[in-house]
Design a protein around this motif. Structure first.
Motif, short mmCIF file in Angstrom:
data_model
loop_
_atom_site.label_atom_id
_atom_site.label_comp_id
_atom_site.label_asym_id
_atom_site.label_seq_id
_atom_site.Cartn_x
_atom_site.Cartn_y
_atom_site.Cartn_z
N SER A 5 0.85 -1.19 0.00
CA SER A 5 0.00 0.00 0.00
C SER A 5 0.88 1.24 0.00
O SER A 5 2.06 1.18 0.35
CB SER A 5 -0.88 0.00 1.24
N PRO A 6 0.30 2.41 -0.39
CA PRO A 6 1.08 3.64 -0.37
C PRO A 6 1.68 3.92 1.01
O PRO A 6 2.81 4.37 1.12
CB PRO A 6 0.06 4.72 -0.76
N ALA A 7 0.90 3.63 2.05
CA ALA A 7 1.41 3.89 3.40
C ALA A 7 2.63 3.04 3.69
O ALA A 7 3.62 3.50 4.24
CB ALA A 7 0.32 3.60 4.43
N GLU A 8 2.58 1.79 3.24
CA GLU A 8 3.73 0.90 3.47
C GLU A 8 4.96 1.36 2.69
O GLU A 8 6.07 1.28 3.18
CB GLU A 8 3.36 -0.54 3.08
N ARG A 9 4.68 1.84 1.47
CA ARG A 9 5.80 2.34 0.67
C ARG A 9 6.47 3.51 1.39
O ARG A 9 7.68 3.60 1.46
CB ARG A 9 5.31 2.78 -0.71
N LEU A 10 5.63 4.41 1.93
CA LEU A 10 6.18 5.55 2.65
C LEU A 10 6.98 5.10 3.86
O LEU A 10 8.07 5.59 4.14
CB LEU A 10 5.05 6.47 3.12
N LEU A 11 6.42 4.13 4.58
CA LEU A 11 7.11 3.62 5.77
C LEU A 11 8.45 3.03 5.38
O LEU A 11 9.47 3.28 6.01
CB LEU A 11 6.26 2.56 6.47
N ALA A 12 8.44 2.25 4.29
CA ALA A 12 9.68 1.63 3.85
C ALA A 12 10.69 2.70 3.47
O ALA A 12 11.86 2.63 3.84
CB ALA A 12 9.40 0.71 2.66
N ALA A 13 10.19 3.74 2.74
CA ALA A 13 11.09 4.80 2.30
C ALA A 13 11.72 5.51 3.49
O ALA A 13 12.88 5.87 3.48
CB ALA A 13 10.33 5.79 1.43
N ALA A 14 10.92 5.72 4.51
CA ALA A 14 11.43 6.46 5.66
C ALA A 14 12.15 5.55 6.64
O ALA A 14 12.69 6.01 7.63
CB ALA A 14 10.27 7.17 6.35
N ASP A 15 12.17 4.25 6.35
CA ASP A 15 12.80 3.27 7.22
C ASP A 15 12.28 3.38 8.65
O ASP A 15 13.04 3.42 9.62
CB ASP A 15 14.32 3.41 7.17
N LEU A 16 10.97 3.45 8.77
CA LEU A 16 10.37 3.60 10.09
C LEU A 16 9.64 2.31 10.44
O LEU A 16 9.25 1.54 9.57
CB LEU A 16 9.36 4.75 10.07
N HIS A 17 9.44 2.12 11.72
CA HIS A 17 8.68 0.96 12.14
C HIS A 17 7.20 1.20 11.89
O HIS A 17 6.73 2.33 11.88
CB HIS A 17 8.91 0.70 13.62
N GLU A 18 6.48 0.12 11.69
CA GLU A 18 5.04 0.25 11.50
C GLU A 18 4.41 0.80 12.78
O GLU A 18 4.77 0.38 13.87
CB GLU A 18 4.46 -1.14 11.20
N PRO A 19 3.49 1.77 12.64
CA PRO A 19 2.89 2.33 13.86
C PRO A 19 1.98 1.31 14.54
O PRO A 19 1.44 0.41 13.90
CB PRO A 19 2.08 3.52 13.34
N VAL A 20 1.83 1.49 15.85
CA VAL A 20 0.89 0.63 16.57
C VAL A 20 -0.53 1.16 16.44
O VAL A 20 -1.50 0.44 16.68
CB VAL A 20 1.27 0.50 18.07
N GLU A 21 -0.67 2.43 16.06
CA GLU A 21 -2.00 2.99 15.81
C GLU A 21 -2.60 2.34 14.56
O GLU A 21 -1.87 1.86 13.69
CB GLU A 21 -1.93 4.51 15.59
#
Ligand SMILES: *Cc1c(COP(=O)(O)O)cnc(C)c1O
Length: 381
Positions: A5-21
């Motif tokens: 998903s776009p959100a996952e792509r952004l997360l991957a790009a930013a190298d961030l952990h998946e939010p718990v929210e």
């Protein structure tokens, strides 16, 4: 692993952990900066300020102000004293105007934070002059004239008297506000500009400002000395009916927390307002009206429901939007994208703020400013 998903792509790009929210609001500060530059360019020689009221239209006043100050914005508008004090802490050297004007008793704190009230009555003028006299100096302020909103400001016919009685303060701006600038063909725009010109004649040498976001785009180019965009900076369309010239600044994704298969006749949600017409697969996402997704995004006669993008496929909200959850009909979505744990897009490249607003019978401004506090917030750019 299948569709991302776009959100996952952004997360991957930013190298961030998946939010718990279960909701993720991604604010693109480079888009906000680019939007400000674009409006500043269109405003010709006029200065470009920024309206950052209502927590930066819901996107976060601090992050938004830092981004705008970083590209050269030196003048900010907020609604009230508390927003003004926050703005002052973030931008020590900026000019900060408070649209409320002088609320009774607030003059000392406005002055202490070096804020400039947008004064629209003689009572405010006198309180501001008195606060200045106490401090031994004339305090800066805008003089706000009401050319048609009938909400705030002096009547234009009072301009001469205002000029005569403003000697106790230091006016830095004469301003008014359009009531219909999003409709370029509305003759009221030219009428307001004419009245504003007449007002300004009483204040030689003082900067003038009338244009909000849509005002900047009017054919008359009523830019004067300072333009005051808000909505367009945050990706809203200042030219409704024409393609949006601004970059989207907010992306909203929510996570699927549950899925199920329904048979024909099964209903979804409170009062069973949706009934499955066929064997259906449905997915429940962890976002609802408490997160700013309006109940009115529920399907209604003559109005389509809100939609989410699931693996590239638009899936409608079914049943009534509830406080914490919305159910999607994901029957036609790729199965792997519609599983528990996947992220779906509510606002982003496919669905913009204007579309969600239309599907909820509201306006994009309300969608933005009501984005809830429960989302994880990521600032990129
Ligand atoms: C909110 C506001 C603006 C900004 O309007 P946008 O349509 O968001 O650009 C400008 N001036 C005044 C007086 C406002 O209240």
């Amino acid at each position: 692993m299948g569709i991302i998903s776009p959100a996952e792509r952004l997360l991957a790009a930013a190298d961030l952990h998946e939010p718990v929210e279960t909701g993720l609001l991604t604010v693109d500060l480079s888009a906000i900066a680019a939007n400000w530059r674009k409006v500043a360019g269109l405003a010709g020689g006029a200065e470009c300020g920024a309206v950052v009221k209502a927590d930066g239209y819901g996107l976060g006043q601090a992050a938004v102000m830092r981004a705008l100050a970083g590209v050269g914005c030196k003048t900010f508008f907020v609604a009230n004293l508390l927003e003004g004090e926050t703005a002052r802490a973030l931008a020590p050297d900026a000019a900060i105007y408070v649209l409320d004007g002088v609320v009774p008793g607030c003059a000392p704190r406005l002055a202490a934070a070096d804020l400039r009230p947008c004064i629209g009555s003689f009572a405010e003028l006198e309180e501001w002059a008195a606060a200045g006299a106490t401090l031994g100096r004339k305090l800066a302020a805008a003089l706000h004239f009401d050319t048609g909103m009938h909400r705030l400001g002096f009547p234009p016919r009072a301009a001469g008297e205002v000029a005569a009685r403003a000697h106790g303060i230091a006016p830095t701006l004469v301003m008014s506000h359009f009531l219909s600038s999003q409709l370029p063909d509305d003759p009221v725009n030219a009428r307001q500009i004419g009245d504003f010109l007449a007002v300004r004649a009483h204040f030689p040498g003082i900067a003038g400002s009338i244009a909000n976001s849509s005002g900047v785009f009017l054919p008359q180019k009523p830019h004067f000395d300072l333009v005051r965009p808000g909505y367009a900076l945050y990706g809203g369309n200042p030219t409704p009916g024409v393609a949006n010239p601004m970059r989207a600044a907010a992306r909203l994704s929510a996570r699927i927390v549950s899925t199920r298969d329904l048979g024909p006749g099964d209903t979804v949600g409170y009062d069973g307002v949706w009934k499955a017409p066929r064997p259906s697969r449905v997915a429940t996402i962890g976002a609802g009206y408490a997160d700013g997704l309006p109940v009115s995004a529920t399907a209604a006669p003559g109005k389509p429901a809100g939609e989410a993008v699931v693996g590239g496929v638009r899936c409608p909200f079914i049943g009534r939007v509830s406080m914490d959850y919305i159910v999607l009909d994901v029957t036609d979505a790729p199965k792997v994208a519609a599983e528990r744990g996947q992220w779906v897009e509510l606002l982003g490249e496919t669905i913009d703020v204007e579309e969600l607003a239309l599907r909820a019978r509201t306006i994009g401004y309300e969608v933005l400013t009501r984005l809830g506090r429960r989302y994880a917030r990521r600032y990129v750019g």
